[in-house]
Design a protein around this motif. Structure first.
Motif, mmCIF file in Angstrom:
data_model
loop_
_atom_site.group_PDB
_atom_site.id
_atom_site.type_symbol
_atom_site.label_atom_id
_atom_site.label_comp_id
_atom_site.label_asym_id
_atom_site.label_seq_id
_atom_site.Cartn_x
_atom_site.Cartn_y
_atom_site.Cartn_z
ATOM 1 N N UNK A 145 0.893 -1.147 0.000
ATOM 2 C CA UNK A 145 0.000 0.000 0.000
ATOM 3 C C UNK A 145 0.935 1.201 0.000
ATOM 4 N N UNK A 146 0.915 1.973 -1.070
ATOM 5 C CA UNK A 146 1.799 3.127 -1.227
ATOM 6 C C UNK A 146 0.997 4.376 -0.894
ATOM 7 N N UNK A 147 1.534 5.183 -0.005
ATOM 8 C CA UNK A 147 0.834 6.373 0.476
ATOM 9 C C UNK A 147 1.569 7.612 -0.028
ATOM 10 N N UNK A 148 0.924 8.341 -0.932
ATOM 11 C CA UNK A 148 1.499 9.593 -1.437
ATOM 12 C C UNK A 148 0.365 10.567 -1.724
ATOM 13 N N UNK A 149 0.069 11.366 -0.716
ATOM 14 C CA UNK A 149 -0.998 12.361 -0.810
ATOM 15 C C UNK A 149 -0.436 13.730 -1.215
ATOM 16 N N UNK B 106 3.106 10.795 6.356
ATOM 17 C CA UNK B 106 3.646 10.243 7.604
ATOM 18 C C UNK B 106 2.547 10.122 8.656
ATOM 19 N N UNK B 107 1.618 11.076 8.677
ATOM 20 C CA UNK B 107 0.499 11.025 9.623
ATOM 21 C C UNK B 107 -0.400 9.822 9.312
ATOM 22 N N UNK B 108 -0.678 9.596 8.027
ATOM 23 C CA UNK B 108 -1.510 8.446 7.636
ATOM 24 C C UNK B 108 -0.835 7.136 8.029
ATOM 25 N N UNK C 263 10.105 5.635 4.918
ATOM 26 C CA UNK C 263 10.883 6.146 3.793
ATOM 27 C C UNK C 263 11.269 7.617 4.024
ATOM 28 N N UNK C 264 12.099 7.887 5.019
ATOM 29 C CA UNK C 264 12.414 9.270 5.388
ATOM 30 C C UNK C 264 13.054 10.099 4.270
ATOM 31 N N UNK C 265 13.693 9.435 3.314
ATOM 32 C CA UNK C 265 14.327 10.169 2.213
ATOM 33 C C UNK C 265 13.337 10.529 1.102
ATOM 34 N N UNK C 266 12.089 10.101 1.253
ATOM 35 C CA UNK C 266 11.068 10.352 0.229
ATOM 36 C C UNK C 266 9.860 11.057 0.827
ATOM 37 N N UNK C 267 9.047 11.585 -0.051
ATOM 38 C CA UNK C 267 7.789 12.207 0.378
ATOM 39 C C UNK C 267 6.781 11.138 0.799
ATOM 40 N N UNK C 268 6.759 10.007 0.097
ATOM 41 C CA UNK C 268 5.772 8.947 0.305
ATOM 42 C C UNK C 268 6.239 7.958 1.376
ATOM 43 N N UNK C 269 5.359 7.035 1.709
ATOM 44 C CA UNK C 269 5.686 5.924 2.603
ATOM 45 C C UNK C 269 4.893 4.706 2.136
ATOM 46 N N UNK C 270 5.161 3.546 2.745
ATOM 47 C CA UNK C 270 4.484 2.332 2.290
ATOM 48 C C UNK C 270 4.329 1.328 3.416
ATOM 49 N N UNK C 271 3.386 0.414 3.175
ATOM 50 C CA UNK C 271 3.202 -0.761 4.025
ATOM 51 C C UNK C 271 3.249 -1.949 3.084
#
Length: 142
Positions: free
Chosen positions: A64-68, A75-77, A101-109
């Motif tokens: 699940x890729x999170x990029x709002x 990060x809040x999501x 993923x601190x080096x990126x805007x997005x994060x993932x599960x």
């Protein structure tokens, strides 16, 4: 076409075709030569992906890729979902990898399965097994 690109298109096409059979209401996406195939998760800024990875060993992942479009919102999501992690993992019956993923805007599960190497080195049997694993895990997650 480069061999690894052709193999990715073939693999993701088989996985998408099989997933469409299991989930007829799913809007099938066309496989591309990238190492991932993404599709909507039903919420703006969230997408599902199947992906081949090389970092931390060769593996195939469902994520699940999170990029709002905003790092703080992403990060809040992830943090909000992380608070529900024990319940989510208990319901699924397997562990998830929450990656900020601190080096990126997005994060993932993600959940992933180790492979014997890059897609160019996988046997036909291993590719078939990865399709089945991907279908099973995707179905369990959704």
């Amino acid at each position: 076409m480069i061999v690894r690109h052709a193999l990715r298109v073939e693999f993701f096409s088989k996985l998408a075709d099989a997933y469409k059979i299991l989930n007829p209401s799913w809007d099938k996406v066309k496989a591309q030569p990238q190492h991932w195939l993404s599709f909507g998760a039903g919420r703006s800024g969230f997408s599902n992906s199947w992906s081949f990875r090389a970092r931390n060993g060769w593996r195939f992942a469902i994520e699940l890729y999170i990029d709002q479009q905003d790092q703080e919102d992403n990060k809040r999501a992830l943090k909000e979902l992380g608070q529900m992690r024990p319940q989510i993992e208990q319901e699924l019956g397997f562990s998830l990898d929450f990656q900020e993923l601190p080096e990126r805007r997005a994060c993932r599960i993600e959940v992933s399965k180790q492979t014997s190497g890059p897609i160019t080195k996988l046997s036909d049997d291993e590719m078939k097994e990865l399709v089945q694993w991907g279908l099973r895990k995707n179905d369990e997650i959704h």
